[in-house]
Design a protein around this motif. Sequence first.
Motif, PDB file in Angstrom:
ATOM      1  N   ALA A  53       0.836  -1.203   0.000  1.00  0.00           N
ATOM      2  CA  ALA A  53       0.000   0.000   0.000  1.00  0.00           C
ATOM      3  C   ALA A  53       0.869   1.249   0.000  1.00  0.00           C
ATOM      4  O   ALA A  53       0.557   2.240  -0.681  1.00  0.00           O
ATOM      5  N   GLY A  54       1.977   1.207   0.743  1.00  0.00           N
ATOM      6  CA  GLY A  54       2.882   2.346   0.770  1.00  0.00           C
ATOM      7  C   GLY A  54       3.536   2.606  -0.574  1.00  0.00           C
ATOM      8  O   GLY A  54       3.673   3.759  -1.004  1.00  0.00           O
ATOM      9  N   VAL A  55       3.934   1.539  -1.256  1.00  0.00           N
ATOM     10  CA  VAL A  55       4.534   1.679  -2.589  1.00  0.00           C
ATOM     11  C   VAL A  55       3.520   2.281  -3.555  1.00  0.00           C
ATOM     12  O   VAL A  55       3.840   3.211  -4.316  1.00  0.00           O
ATOM     13  N   ALA A 103       1.049   6.890  -6.620  1.00  0.00           N
ATOM     14  CA  ALA A 103      -0.087   7.777  -6.762  1.00  0.00           C
ATOM     15  C   ALA A 103       0.316   9.232  -6.522  1.00  0.00           C
ATOM     16  O   ALA A 103      -0.112  10.138  -7.263  1.00  0.00           O
ATOM     17  N   ALA A 104       1.136   9.466  -5.512  1.00  0.00           N
ATOM     18  CA  ALA A 104       1.590  10.824  -5.215  1.00  0.00           C
ATOM     19  C   ALA A 104       2.436  11.376  -6.343  1.00  0.00           C
ATOM     20  O   ALA A 104       2.341  12.555  -6.709  1.00  0.00           O
ATOM     21  N   ARG A 111       2.652  15.122 -11.005  1.00  0.00           N
ATOM     22  CA  ARG A 111       2.919  15.383 -12.416  1.00  0.00           C
ATOM     23  C   ARG A 111       1.645  15.589 -13.228  1.00  0.00           C
ATOM     24  O   ARG A 111       1.683  15.721 -14.450  1.00  0.00           O
ATOM     25  N   GLY A 112       0.490  15.611 -12.530  1.00  0.00           N
ATOM     26  CA  GLY A 112      -0.773  15.889 -13.200  1.00  0.00           C
ATOM     27  C   GLY A 112      -1.225  14.770 -14.106  1.00  0.00           C
ATOM     28  O   GLY A 112      -1.899  15.023 -15.118  1.00  0.00           O
ATOM     29  N   ILE A 113      -0.921  13.520 -13.737  1.00  0.00           N
ATOM     30  CA  ILE A 113      -1.292  12.362 -14.553  1.00  0.00           C
ATOM     31  C   ILE A 113      -2.308  11.522 -13.801  1.00  0.00           C
ATOM     32  O   ILE A 113      -2.162  11.274 -12.600  1.00  0.00           O
TER      33      ILE A 113
END
Length: 209
Positions: A193-195, A200-201, A206-208
């Motif tokens: 989950a951390g990975v 996700a962050a 990067r706005g993706i």
Amino acid sequence: MADAEGLEALSMRRVASDLGASTMALYRHVASKDELVALMVEAALTDAPLPDSPPRDWRHGLERAAHRDWELYHRHPWILSKVLVTTRTHSSRALAADSESTFAAFDGLDLEPADAFRYMFMLASYVQGVALTYVSDVEADRQARRTDRRPANTADDARSSLYEPGVYPRLGSAMRAGADPWDLDALFVSGLAGVLDGIAADLERRGIG
């Protein structure tokens, strides 16, 4: 044989004997133990079917790929050493198909290929890193059984003393709280989950997606 005893127990002579054939007869089908192991890798990967439906989103795709590999290493601990992330490309159709399926999780994100590779490297390195802990425990237990010693996961007095309150307070409290006893499945899920949160962050930054 490999699942139960590890690759070191595998020999052409023993395989031939179990099949009721001569060793030379076996060499008419495979040229070497290396070729036999390569065929075993293909068979083990093919025995774990790829998803037959697209993922809901990139996170779901990577998550189910990670769990598929985690379960594969539990069924066949010996395979880990043959599929480790390495700078030398593994020549395997099944392994390539597995990776292609996982890369499909990024479909629709318009990622640069280098970024897709970077995320995949992070994911595979994490999954295989935790799997190394599991596989080393499996091998330690095998060694213990072969030498008639106590189980490898029995804490010895020296290690236990290091975890006593006051000796190494930070290490001791963390190990007593989080790794006594070890629950690799829970640690795997939490770390995964951390990975994925990290990916996700990075995508959000990067706005993706």
